[in-house]
Scaffold this active site. Structure first.
Site, PDB file in Angstrom:
ATOM      1  N   ALA A   5      76.743  13.113  60.344  1.00 55.98           N
ATOM      2  CA  ALA A   5      78.098  13.667  60.387  1.00 55.98           C
ATOM      3  C   ALA A   5      78.206  14.533  61.635  1.00 55.98           C
ATOM      4  O   ALA A   5      77.217  15.038  62.141  1.00 55.98           O
ATOM      5  CB  ALA A   5      78.371  14.485  59.134  1.00 55.98           C
ATOM      6  N   LYS A  45      78.530  10.917  68.231  1.00 56.26           N
ATOM      7  CA  LYS A  45      77.200  11.118  68.838  1.00 56.26           C
ATOM      8  C   LYS A  45      76.176  10.102  68.335  1.00 56.26           C
ATOM      9  O   LYS A  45      75.398   9.558  69.137  1.00 56.26           O
ATOM     10  CB  LYS A  45      76.727  12.545  68.549  1.00 56.26           C
ATOM     11  CG  LYS A  45      75.374  12.832  69.169  1.00 56.26           C
ATOM     12  CD  LYS A  45      75.097  14.305  69.281  1.00 56.26           C
ATOM     13  CE  LYS A  45      74.809  14.958  67.961  1.00 56.26           C
ATOM     14  NZ  LYS A  45      74.219  16.304  68.153  1.00 56.26           N
ATOM     15  N   ARG A  79      79.636  18.325  72.204  1.00 51.49           N
ATOM     16  CA  ARG A  79      79.076  18.546  73.555  1.00 51.49           C
ATOM     17  C   ARG A  79      78.822  17.242  74.301  1.00 51.49           C
ATOM     18  O   ARG A  79      78.546  17.256  75.498  1.00 51.49           O
ATOM     19  CB  ARG A  79      77.801  19.385  73.457  1.00 51.49           C
ATOM     20  CG  ARG A  79      78.159  20.871  73.227  1.00 51.49           C
ATOM     21  CD  ARG A  79      77.002  21.648  72.678  1.00 51.49           C
ATOM     22  NE  ARG A  79      75.863  21.654  73.581  1.00 51.49           N
ATOM     23  CZ  ARG A  79      74.632  22.019  73.228  1.00 51.49           C
ATOM     24  NH1 ARG A  79      74.391  22.417  71.991  1.00 51.49           N
ATOM     25  NH2 ARG A  79      73.658  21.987  74.111  1.00 51.49           N
ATOM     26  N   ASN A 101      66.412 -30.392  91.176  1.00 51.62           N
ATOM     27  CA  ASN A 101      66.457 -29.479  92.312  1.00 51.62           C
ATOM     28  C   ASN A 101      67.915 -29.215  92.659  1.00 51.62           C
ATOM     29  O   ASN A 101      68.677 -30.136  92.911  1.00 51.62           O
ATOM     30  CB  ASN A 101      65.733 -30.106  93.511  1.00 51.62           C
ATOM     31  CG  ASN A 101      65.489 -29.074  94.592  1.00 51.62           C
ATOM     32  OD1 ASN A 101      66.410 -28.369  95.003  1.00 51.62           O
ATOM     33  ND2 ASN A 101      64.252 -28.972  95.043  1.00 51.62           N
ATOM     34  N   TYR A 138      85.097 -23.108  84.442  1.00 52.82           N
ATOM     35  CA  TYR A 138      86.219 -22.385  83.821  1.00 52.82           C
ATOM     36  C   TYR A 138      87.495 -22.732  84.549  1.00 52.82           C
ATOM     37  O   TYR A 138      87.547 -22.681  85.788  1.00 52.82           O
ATOM     38  CB  TYR A 138      85.916 -20.883  83.944  1.00 52.82           C
ATOM     39  CG  TYR A 138      86.895 -19.961  83.262  1.00 52.82           C
ATOM     40  CD1 TYR A 138      87.304 -20.186  81.958  1.00 52.82           C
ATOM     41  CD2 TYR A 138      87.389 -18.832  83.932  1.00 52.82           C
ATOM     42  CE1 TYR A 138      88.190 -19.313  81.329  1.00 52.82           C
ATOM     43  CE2 TYR A 138      88.261 -17.963  83.314  1.00 52.82           C
ATOM     44  CZ  TYR A 138      88.666 -18.206  82.011  1.00 52.82           C
ATOM     45  OH  TYR A 138      89.537 -17.338  81.397  1.00 52.82           O
ATOM     46  N   ARG A 185      83.096 -35.863  99.636  1.00 49.63           N
ATOM     47  CA  ARG A 185      83.442 -34.936 100.720  1.00 49.63           C
ATOM     48  C   ARG A 185      84.087 -35.771 101.810  1.00 49.63           C
ATOM     49  O   ARG A 185      83.982 -37.005 101.776  1.00 49.63           O
ATOM     50  CB  ARG A 185      82.173 -34.251 101.256  1.00 49.63           C
ATOM     51  CG  ARG A 185      81.210 -35.244 101.843  1.00 49.63           C
ATOM     52  CD  ARG A 185      79.865 -34.646 102.178  1.00 49.63           C
ATOM     53  NE  ARG A 185      79.045 -35.617 102.899  1.00 49.63           N
ATOM     54  CZ  ARG A 185      77.724 -35.610 102.918  1.00 49.63           C
ATOM     55  NH1 ARG A 185      77.064 -34.677 102.245  1.00 49.63           N
ATOM     56  NH2 ARG A 185      77.073 -36.510 103.594  1.00 49.63           N
ATOM     57  N   THR A 237      73.298  21.701  57.102  1.00 53.55           N
ATOM     58  CA  THR A 237      72.411  20.554  56.889  1.00 53.55           C
ATOM     59  C   THR A 237      72.058  20.342  55.411  1.00 53.55           C
ATOM     60  O   THR A 237      71.946  19.198  54.971  1.00 53.55           O
ATOM     61  CB  THR A 237      71.127  20.703  57.738  1.00 53.55           C
ATOM     62  OG1 THR A 237      70.652  22.054  57.657  1.00 53.55           O
ATOM     63  CG2 THR A 237      71.384  20.377  59.196  1.00 53.55           C
ATOM     64  N   LYS A 285      74.159 -18.371  83.460  1.00 53.86           N
ATOM     65  CA  LYS A 285      74.746 -17.926  82.180  1.00 53.86           C
ATOM     66  C   LYS A 285      74.813 -19.105  81.219  1.00 53.86           C
ATOM     67  O   LYS A 285      75.199 -20.209  81.614  1.00 53.86           O
ATOM     68  CB  LYS A 285      76.161 -17.402  82.415  1.00 53.86           C
ATOM     69  CG  LYS A 285      76.770 -16.822  81.173  1.00 53.86           C
ATOM     70  CD  LYS A 285      78.246 -17.101  81.014  1.00 53.86           C
ATOM     71  CE  LYS A 285      78.553 -18.534  80.642  1.00 53.86           C
ATOM     72  NZ  LYS A 285      79.934 -18.773  80.208  1.00 53.86           N
TER      73      LYS A 285
END
Ligand code: UD1
Ligand code: MG
Length: 453
Positions: free
Chosen positions: A16, A28, A21, A366, A376, A429, A87, A340
């Site tokens: 809790a 925290k 800080r 290779n 994408y 190409r 506590t 990825k």
């Protein structure tokens, strides 16, 4: 690990409090060390120390903390402390769990993430040997702010909070780490006897020492290494905990047979696994979910997360492996390559300046410098398949979905939009055009004209 395997153990984790800080939107307990929340660290240690039952005390409305607790320990029961009154009060928020009974009660703080299962086991052993309460002591470089363990003739007689301590008591160097073990038989009565007549008007868990002694029960303590009980109240302490954690991980990796040339520059996650004879050069970061098998080589300045690097593969320098990167045995991923969501076959080579995403790359393929899988289209992701032994010429774009057959060649600079049959040569190409003497004529014409600059 535990010398007390037949004793039932309930752990109560106090989580809790926002941790003002930390100056954070995040509570925290959910700040991370080594890629795992502090709460997650504590829950993992408890499990390893043999706590069967777990109660986590969270602040009101902290569903995020509750969810993280359930993710880390499915059996965790969540309790809400609606007012932060100290506590002991926080432990009593889990009263119904305590009332069910246990042999050992462990109280832990979510902001003390580095405590080890071995230390928790020592606390439990002291309970098994007859103590009603066992505190965890340590000797910080600067005791200011901590509760002090007051010991007479080897017996713990009280824990005094800094704010309640006399001048003489403040000189005591032995401090309270905060965590505590209590005999399940007496815990509820001891906690309920605690009042709040102190400098902070709080119900202090530490007062259980005095209530135990008044009840004629014995209180003892064990001493922990100061690195283990570092408490995190702000981000400077968070970084200190991270540094201790990283040192542990580096040492464990080296003890298990990996070489780290400059260990202080290699960063691990809690789940990073390095095999034997792995060599990690300086300045490498392992994010969550990395498995590096025996004999793999991770060159300098590489960043890996969610990556599986199989035996003898090599990565970098300056490589980035993102989640789902799976490098086969002996595969090579060189400088400025990003992978990825791709399986890279054994012995395949992607040596320079490539992006390979959502691809299945066969063994011994290779891939030439500058090759990109165009996975994408702004809406969806598509797969690229490259069959065994294929050769992709430099600076090619493979526009997914597309398949390159086994053994095929793709001419350098191609933009491949259709599947390529096995063993074929694909050229996609502009054909080369040559005009003999053109350059000479061009220079001659221009040399005769006034220049515009
Ligand atoms: C506590 C100890 C102190 C010890 C120090 C070690 C007490 C009274 N004091 O002091 O002896 O030296 O830890 O770091 O136990 N919490 C709640 N609800 C509350 C109050 C606290 O859940 O009402 C939780 C906090 O979130 C934190 C933990 O309990 O995780 C400790 O509380 P904190 O206020 O930080 O205690 P300290 O003053 O540090
Ligand atoms: Mg504290």
């Amino acid at each position: 690990m535990s010398s007390t395997p037949f004793r039932r153990c309930l752990a109560v984790v106090l989580a809790a409090g926002e941790g003002t800080r930390m100056k954070s939107a995040r509570p925290k307990a959910l700040h991370e060390v080594g890629g795992r929340s502090m709460l997650g660290h504590v829950l993992a240690s408890l499990g390893a120390a043999g706590a069967q039952d777990v109660a986590v005390v969270v602040g009101p409305g902290r569903e995020d903390v509750a969810q993280a607790a359930r993710r880390a320990a499915a059996q965790a029961e969540i309790f809400i402390q609606s007012e932060r009154l100290g506590t002991a009060h926080a432990v009593l928020a889990a009263r119904s769990a305590l009332a069910r009974g246990c042999d050992d009660l462990l109280v832990l703080f979510a902001d003390t993430p580095l405590v080890t299962p071995a230390t928790l086991a020592r606390l439990r052993t002291a309970l098994a040997e007859g103590a009603a309460l066992v505190a965890l002591g340590f000797e910080p470089a600067d005791p200011t702010g901590y509760g002090r363990l007051l010991v007479e003739d080897g017996q713990l007689v009280a824990i005094r909070e800094q704010k309640d301590a006399t001048e003489a008591e403040r000189k005591v160097g032995l401090c309270n780490a905060g965590l505590m073990a209590l005999s399940g038989q007496h815990a509820l009565a001891l906690l309920e006897a605690i009042g709040n007549a102190n400098a902070q008007g709080e119900f202090y868990l530490t007062d259980a020492v005095e209530t135990a002694r008044k009840a004629g029960l014995s209180a003892s303590f064990v001493i922990a290494d100061r690195d283990e009980v570092i408490g995190v109240n702000d981000r400077v302490q968070l970084a200190a905990a991270e540094a201790i954690f990283q040192r542990r991980m580096r040492e464990a990796a080296m003890r298990d047979g990996a070489t780290l040339i400059a260990p202080e520059t290699v960063f691990f996650c809690v789940d990073t696994k390095l095999g034997r004879d792995v060599l990690v050069e300086p300045n490498v970061v392992f994010g969550p979910g990395c498995v590096i098998e025996d004999g793999a080589l991770i060159h300098a300045f590489s960043h890996l997360e969610g990556a599986h690097v199989r035996a003898g593969a090599s990565v970098g320098p300056y490589a980035r492996l993102r989640p789902g990167a799976d490098l086969g045995e002996g595969a090579k991923v060189g400088n400025f390559v990003e992978i990825k969501g791709s399986i890279i076959g054994a012995g395949a080579k992607i040596s320079h300046l490539s992006y390979i995403g959502d691809a299945l790359v066969g063994p011994e393929v290779n891939i030439g410098a500058g090759t990109i899988t165009c996975n994408y289209d702004g809406f969806n992701k598509f797969k690229t398949e490259i069959g065994a032994g294929a050769f992709i010429g430099s600076n090619s774009s493979l526009v997914a979905p597309v398949k390159i057959g086994a053994g095929a060649f793709v001419g350098s600079g191609s933009v491949v939009t259709r599947d390529v049959a096995p063993d074929a040569l694909a050229l996609a190409r502009g054909a080369q055009v040559e005009k003999p003497g053109w350059a000479q004529r061009f220079r001659a014409v221009n040399a005769a004209r006034p220049r515009k600059r």
